[in-house]
Every structure is written in structure tokens, then in C-alpha cells.
Write a protein that holds these residues in place. Structure first.
Motif: not given
Length: 309
Positions: A246-272
Motif C-alpha cells: 500500500s502507498d505511504i501517504t505520509y513521511t517525516n524523516w529527520a532531515r539529517e538522516t534521509v540522505t543516508k537512506v540507501r537500502e531498498r528496505t528501511v527499518h524505522i525508528v521514531l525518535t522524539n
């Protein structure tokens, strides 16, 4: 004790099971499957906002019901601020301040009786300032868009928590912290046996000052932040997708980490961060953490039947 599970319904469609227990990704996944769900992937700002309710302790504090809640809360000795040696005198029954086993650390806090896991030790007290150059007894907290610091250097203003020393590794760490507005609270992450030294991780800079070189994925997960493991998403055809396609309709990547995403599958951690939740990719930390078993609190999403309430 804090309840192991807390269920929150959203618009009678989703049910989130939230746990205070910190587990590895594989174990957390198994727990969610056992409960009939899966590691959640939040798909709207409304869903993400609900996660702030996970901070049960902060919620109770704001409502003024912390000591009346079912959470195990410790009461320190009441000593007026400005009293000489207030830091030592506020030490509650069952604890003592004496020589630490950590090199160069001088005094430390010890348990004289068994202390249950998830006991709230109390609020770290000190002068609230907006600037400091001495971080020896200082925690950074946020208040709205401002960065503030709680400086516990002054013993007549601070309390007994100032004597808790820095852990040298994840295995001896038995204390963690969380922020509530501009306040900092300490709680136990393990059951403390009699004659255990209380130890918390203060961050790389302070650790190096003590001669501690600890490998930890701190660039991804800020010191003192509250992190919750959620599910996995994948990137295909220039678009993010859920594991069920299903579609991802919302993303909230930490600005300094989204550029590090290289893998096709990404495990997510929410950080406050600074009072707001952001997504951080969870990478392979096997170099830093034994068996790659980075342990975090996690969130399960349980599908509800149409007639559920």
C-alpha cells in the motif's frame, strides 16, 4: 510498575499496543505477531500525534497526578532549595551516596534495597538556563522552540540525582531519562539488586572526559531522546511503499538522516527530537552493539474488527 501494554484506539480503525519493554527488532516483531498484529508503520500526522500519549509519565506529571498514578514513583527527602548540601540531603530512603566504581567519578549513587524495574526516581533538579559552557552536571532540554539547560552544579539547588554517574557500556546501564517539557526525569530500566550502583549514559563528550570510549549509534538516536521502534517500508520506482504494497501517504524523516537512506528496505525508528517525532532509519549496528540487538521500546498495530469499540 508501569503497565506492560497500553492500548489506544484511533477512529475505531487502528489499535496500537505500546510497550515500555525494550527488545531487539526480531523479538519485537515476534511479540507483535503473537498479539495478532505487526510493527506499526504510521501513515498520517494524526497517527503519529497519538504516539505522544506513550509518554505516560509526562502525561501524569502535567496532570499533577504522577504520585497518585499506578506508576512506581520514588519520593525524595524534602529539603528547601538553598539549603547547604541539599543534593546529598534529598537522597531518599533505600539509597546512599558513596564512592563510585567508575574511575575519576568520585561519588556515586547506590541502592541499599532492591528497586523494581521502571521505578521513577524523580525529576533532575537544578538551575534552568538558556546558555552554559559547563556541561559537567547539565542536561539539555527543550521548551517549545527554545533550547534550555538544567544545570545541577549548585548543590544547594540540585538534588541527589546529580550524583548518578556515567555508564561505560550498555550492559551496566540501568537508568534512563526522558524529557517532559523543560523537565528531565530519571527511571530504572532494570531491577536493581541491593548494592547496585546507579548508572546512566550522559553522552560521548562526558564519557570521554571520564576515559570512557563507548561505541553507540548516537548520531542516529540523540542522547536523552525517546525512541520507539516501528515497522519497515521499502523504496521502489521512486516511491515509498508499505510492506503490504500500500502507498505511504505520509513521511517525516529527520532531515539529517534521509540522505543516508540507501537500502531498498528501511527499518524505522521514531525518535522524539525537540518535542517532535521524526523518522530515523535503523541501520546495522552489529559493529556497535552485541549481536546487532539494539534494544528499543516498540509499537504494535493491531487491526480492529468493524464492530470494535
Amino acid at each position: 510498575m508501569i503497565a506492560k501494554w497500553r492500548k489506544i484506539h484511533i477512529k475505531f480503525i487502528l489499535s496500537f499496543l505500546m510497550t515500555n519493554e525494550k527488545l531487539s527488532r526480531d523479538t519485537a516483531t515476534s511479540v507483535c505477531r503473537r498479539e495478532g498484529g505487526y510493527l506499526a508503520v504510521l501513515n498520517s500526522i494524526q497517527e503519529e500525534n497519538v504516539i505522544t500519549q506513550y509518554l505516560l509519565i509526562c502525561e501524569a506529571y502535567i496532570q499533577g497526578s504522577l504520585n497518585q498514578s499506578k506508576i512506581n514513583v520514588l519520593n525524595q527527602n524534602q529539603v528547601p532549595k538553598g539549603s547547604p548540601k541539599r543534593g546529598l540531603l534529598t537522597t531518599p530512603h533505600g539509597f546512599s551516596v558513596r564512592q563510585s566504581l567508575i574511575p575519576r567519578a568520585s561519588l556515586g549513587v547506590w541502592s541499599d534495597i532492591p528497586v523494581p524495574k521502571h521505578t521513577i526516581l524523580g525529576e533532575y533538579e537544578g538551575d534552568l538556563v538558556d546558555y552554559t559552557t559547563d556541561f559537567t552536571y547539565t542536561w539539555q532540554v527543550g521548551s517549545g522552540h527554545r533550547t534550555l539547560y538544567i544545570d545541577g552544579k549548585n548543590e544547594s539547588i540540585s538534588n541527589w540525582l546529580r550524583y548518578i554517574n556515567c555508564a561505560r557500556n550498555t550492559f551496566e546501564e540501568n537508568i534512563d531519562t526522558f524529557n517532559c517539557d523543560s523537565k528531565k526525569f530519571y527511571f530504572t530500566t532494570k531491577e536493581l539488586k541491593t548494592n547496585s550502583e546507579l548508572l546512566v549514559w550522559y553522552g560521548t563528550a562526558y564519557g570521554e572526559w571520564l576515559g570512557i570510549k563507548r561505541n553507540n549509534p548516537e548520531k542516529d538516536f540523540p542522547i536523552g531522546s525517546w525512541n520507539i521502534r516501528v515497522g519497515s517500508i521499502y523504496y521502489l520506482h521512486n516511491k515509498w511503499w508499505n510492506s503490504d504494497n500500500s502507498d505511504i501517504t505520509y513521511t517525516n524523516w529527520a532531515r539529517e538522516t534521509v540522505t543516508k537512506v540507501r537500502e531498498r528496505t528501511v527499518h524505522i525508528v521514531l525518535t522524539n527530537r525537540n518535542g517532535k517525532w521524526q523518522w530515523v532509519p535503523e541501520r546495522d549496528y552489529s559493529y556497535y552493539v552485541k549481536d546487532n540487538s539494539l534494544k528499543l521500546s516498540f509499537l504494535c498495530e493491531i487491526p480492529l474488527l468493524s464492530n470494535s469499540s
